[in-house]
Every structure is written in C-alpha cells, then in structure tokens.
Scaffold this motif. Structure first.
Motif, short mmCIF file in Angstrom:
data_model
loop_
_atom_site.label_atom_id
_atom_site.label_comp_id
_atom_site.label_asym_id
_atom_site.label_seq_id
_atom_site.Cartn_x
_atom_site.Cartn_y
_atom_site.Cartn_z
N TYR A 108 118.77 85.69 44.87
CA TYR A 108 118.46 85.53 43.45
C TYR A 108 117.56 86.68 43.01
CZ TYR A 108 114.05 83.48 45.09
OH TYR A 108 112.85 83.27 45.69
N LYS A 109 117.11 86.65 41.79
CA LYS A 109 116.38 87.77 41.16
C LYS A 109 115.17 88.23 41.97
CE LYS A 109 114.39 89.06 36.72
NZ LYS A 109 114.19 88.67 35.34
N TYR A 110 114.45 87.34 42.63
CA TYR A 110 113.21 87.69 43.32
C TYR A 110 113.34 87.75 44.84
CZ TYR A 110 111.29 86.81 38.74
OH TYR A 110 111.03 86.86 37.39
N GLY A 111 114.53 87.68 45.36
CA GLY A 111 114.72 87.75 46.81
C GLY A 111 115.84 86.82 47.25
N SER A 112 115.66 86.21 48.39
CA SER A 112 116.65 85.27 48.91
C SER A 112 115.93 84.16 49.66
CB SER A 112 117.66 85.97 49.82
OG SER A 112 117.00 86.53 50.93
N LEU A 113 116.59 83.02 49.75
CA LEU A 113 116.01 81.89 50.47
C LEU A 113 117.13 81.03 51.05
CD1 LEU A 113 116.24 78.99 48.75
CD2 LEU A 113 114.49 80.08 47.41
N GLN A 114 116.73 80.20 51.96
CA GLN A 114 117.64 79.30 52.64
C GLN A 114 116.90 77.98 52.84
OE1 GLN A 114 118.57 80.86 56.52
NE2 GLN A 114 120.61 79.98 56.51
N VAL A 115 117.56 76.85 52.65
CA VAL A 115 116.91 75.54 52.79
C VAL A 115 117.41 74.85 54.06
CG1 VAL A 115 116.57 73.26 51.75
CG2 VAL A 115 116.61 75.29 50.31
N ARG A 116 116.47 74.31 54.82
CA ARG A 116 116.79 73.54 56.02
C ARG A 116 116.30 72.12 55.81
NH1 ARG A 116 114.23 75.80 61.12
NH2 ARG A 116 115.94 77.26 60.92
N ILE A 117 117.21 71.15 56.04
CA ILE A 117 116.84 69.74 55.91
C ILE A 117 116.95 69.06 57.27
CG2 ILE A 117 117.42 69.48 53.48
CD1 ILE A 117 120.09 68.26 54.30
N THR A 118 116.09 68.07 57.48
CA THR A 118 116.14 67.25 58.68
C THR A 118 116.54 65.86 58.26
OG1 THR A 118 114.36 68.55 59.65
CG2 THR A 118 114.82 66.43 60.67
N LEU A 119 117.57 65.32 58.95
CA LEU A 119 118.09 64.01 58.61
C LEU A 119 117.88 63.05 59.76
CD1 LEU A 119 120.74 66.14 57.52
CD2 LEU A 119 120.73 64.13 56.12
N SER A 120 117.57 61.81 59.43
CA SER A 120 117.52 60.72 60.39
C SER A 120 118.61 59.76 59.95
CB SER A 120 116.16 60.04 60.39
OG SER A 120 116.16 58.95 61.28
N SER A 122 121.54 59.12 57.87
CA SER A 122 122.03 59.79 56.66
C SER A 122 120.90 60.01 55.66
CB SER A 122 123.13 58.95 56.01
OG SER A 122 122.62 57.69 55.65
N ARG A 123 119.67 59.76 56.07
CA ARG A 123 118.52 59.90 55.18
C ARG A 123 117.78 61.21 55.45
NH1 ARG A 123 115.56 57.45 51.69
NH2 ARG A 123 113.30 57.44 51.74
N ILE A 124 117.44 61.94 54.38
CA ILE A 124 116.67 63.18 54.50
C ILE A 124 115.21 62.81 54.74
CG2 ILE A 124 115.94 65.30 53.34
CD1 ILE A 124 118.49 65.07 51.61
N VAL A 125 114.63 63.33 55.82
CA VAL A 125 113.24 63.01 56.15
C VAL A 125 112.33 64.22 56.02
CG1 VAL A 125 113.78 61.04 57.62
CG2 VAL A 125 113.66 63.32 58.62
N ASP A 126 112.90 65.43 55.91
CA ASP A 126 112.08 66.63 55.77
C ASP A 126 112.95 67.73 55.18
OD1 ASP A 126 109.92 68.35 55.90
OD2 ASP A 126 110.15 68.79 58.04
N ALA A 127 112.32 68.63 54.44
CA ALA A 127 113.01 69.78 53.87
C ALA A 127 112.04 70.95 53.85
CB ALA A 127 113.49 69.48 52.45
N THR A 128 112.57 72.15 54.08
CA THR A 128 111.74 73.35 54.01
C THR A 128 112.61 74.54 53.63
OG1 THR A 128 110.09 74.67 55.17
CG2 THR A 128 111.97 73.94 56.46
N ALA A 129 112.01 75.50 52.97
CA ALA A 129 112.70 76.72 52.58
C ALA A 129 112.35 77.82 53.57
CB ALA A 129 112.33 77.12 51.17
N LEU A 130 113.34 78.61 53.94
CA LEU A 130 113.15 79.71 54.89
C LEU A 130 113.39 81.03 54.18
CD1 LEU A 130 115.40 78.18 57.69
CD2 LEU A 130 112.92 77.97 57.49
N GLY A 131 112.64 82.05 54.57
CA GLY A 131 112.86 83.40 54.05
C GLY A 131 112.47 83.58 52.61
N SER A 150 109.40 70.81 49.20
CA SER A 150 109.49 70.72 50.66
C SER A 150 108.51 69.73 51.26
CB SER A 150 109.28 72.10 51.27
OG SER A 150 110.28 72.99 50.82
N GLY A 151 108.70 69.51 52.57
CA GLY A 151 107.82 68.64 53.33
C GLY A 151 108.35 67.22 53.40
N THR A 152 107.63 66.40 54.15
CA THR A 152 108.05 65.00 54.31
C THR A 152 107.74 64.14 53.10
OG1 THR A 152 105.96 64.51 55.40
CG2 THR A 152 107.82 65.08 56.83
N SER A 153 106.86 64.63 52.24
CA SER A 153 106.54 63.87 51.03
C SER A 153 106.93 64.63 49.76
CB SER A 153 105.04 63.55 50.99
OG SER A 153 104.29 64.74 50.99
N GLY A 154 107.81 65.61 49.90
CA GLY A 154 108.25 66.41 48.75
C GLY A 154 109.30 65.69 47.92
#
Length: 188
Positions: A108-120, A122-131, A150-154
C-alpha cells in the motif's frame, strides 16, 4: 418428513431387535470362558454340574453357579438404546488444536504488511501484523493499527471477522490490514 419418521422408526425397531437377540455384551464372553463341566450362564440351562447321562429338566428353575459380570439389559435400557437416533450436525467439527494462518503481503501507499492469525478450532484467538513500517508517520500509523486490531484482546478477536472499524488517520494501513486479514480468514 414421513421418510425421516419411517427411517427413525425402522432404525429403532432394528436396534431393539438386535439388543434383545444379542443380549448384554458381557454375557456371551462369560459363557465362552466356562469349562465344559461347569454350568452355563445361558438362561434355560440347569443350575449345577450335569451328572453323566443326565438331561436337563426344562421345568427346573435356571440359576448360575457364578454371578454374571454385567447385568442383563432391562426393558427401559433396551428402549433407551433403541430410540436414540444418531445426531447430525451442519457445522464442522471443532478441533482443540491451535494453528496459524498467514495472509498475503499487501503493498500500500506507506509500505507493505502481512497479517498472521492464530486459530483454536474455528475461533480466532490472536492476530498480528508482520512487516509493518517502522519510524516516521508511517510507523506511527502502523503502531495505531497494530494496537487497535492485533493481540488477544484486539478488535479482530472481538469481532471474529475482517469487518473492522477503520483507524482514524491510518486509512491506507487499516485497509491493507483488512485485506490481508480477510485472505487469512478465507485460507483458514
């Protein structure tokens, strides 16, 4: 509806017949373990050891020399087993293992990113952006998006979807995050 009722009735009748004819699961094993000179546990057999040349008296009450290991099924037990129909579900089975899924890199305009999610399951329990960008205005925007989503309470964990509120002042970063997140959810 009639077919389902007939199928359930047929299943119940055949299960009842099977339970009645087979008896309790432990009875046949007990009868097989007995030596030939001891009494049988099968109903209708004589109570004591048979004398040579003697025939069992059909009018004599049957009794066993050894107590049965498992009780014979009662009518209510047989009925309960026969009427229990198999359950079908429309949802996928839930797994207790956790797994991680990473979305594609979105430029995107300011760079690039990638999102990683952790599932337990079928439920998402954590999310974080990389790069994400570091430093300057882009870094500040990225930090705001990371803190909000992001995070477990995001917001990702709270909403369980990519339908997130856009972070004010970080529209491009928010949009890129949502795109990568939606692709990760689709992969999961």
């Amino acid at each position: 509806m009639r077919r389902a009722l007939l199928a359930i009735t047929g299943l119940a009748a055949s299960t009842t017949a099977l339970v009645v004819l087979k008896g309790s699961p432990g009875t046949s094993q007990v009868a097989q373990d007995l030596p030939a000179d001891q009494a049988s546990v099968v109903p209708g057999a004589s109570g004591g050891p048979a004398a040579p040349g003697a025939t069992p008296d059909p009018a004599a009450p049957s009794r066993s020399t050894r107590p049965s290991r498992t009780p014979a099924p009662t009518k209510s037990t047989a009925t309960a087993r026969a009427t229990a129909a198999p359950r079908t579900t429309t949802s996928a089975p839930k797994s207790s293992t956790t797994r991680t899924v990473t979305g594609p890199t979105v430029t995107y305009k300011y760079g690039s990113l990638q999102v990683r999610i952790t599932l337990s399951g079928s439920r998402i329990v954590d999310a974080t952006a990389l790069g994400m960008p570091v430093g300057g205005q882009s870094g500040l925007r990225a930090d705001d998006v990371q803190a909000r989503y992001s995070g477990t309470s995001g917001e990702v964990v709270a909403k369980q979807s990519a339908n997130l509120n856009t972070v004010s002042g970080a529209t491009y970063t928010s949009t890129a995050y949502k795109q990568s997140l939606q692709a990760a959810i689709d992969r999961a």
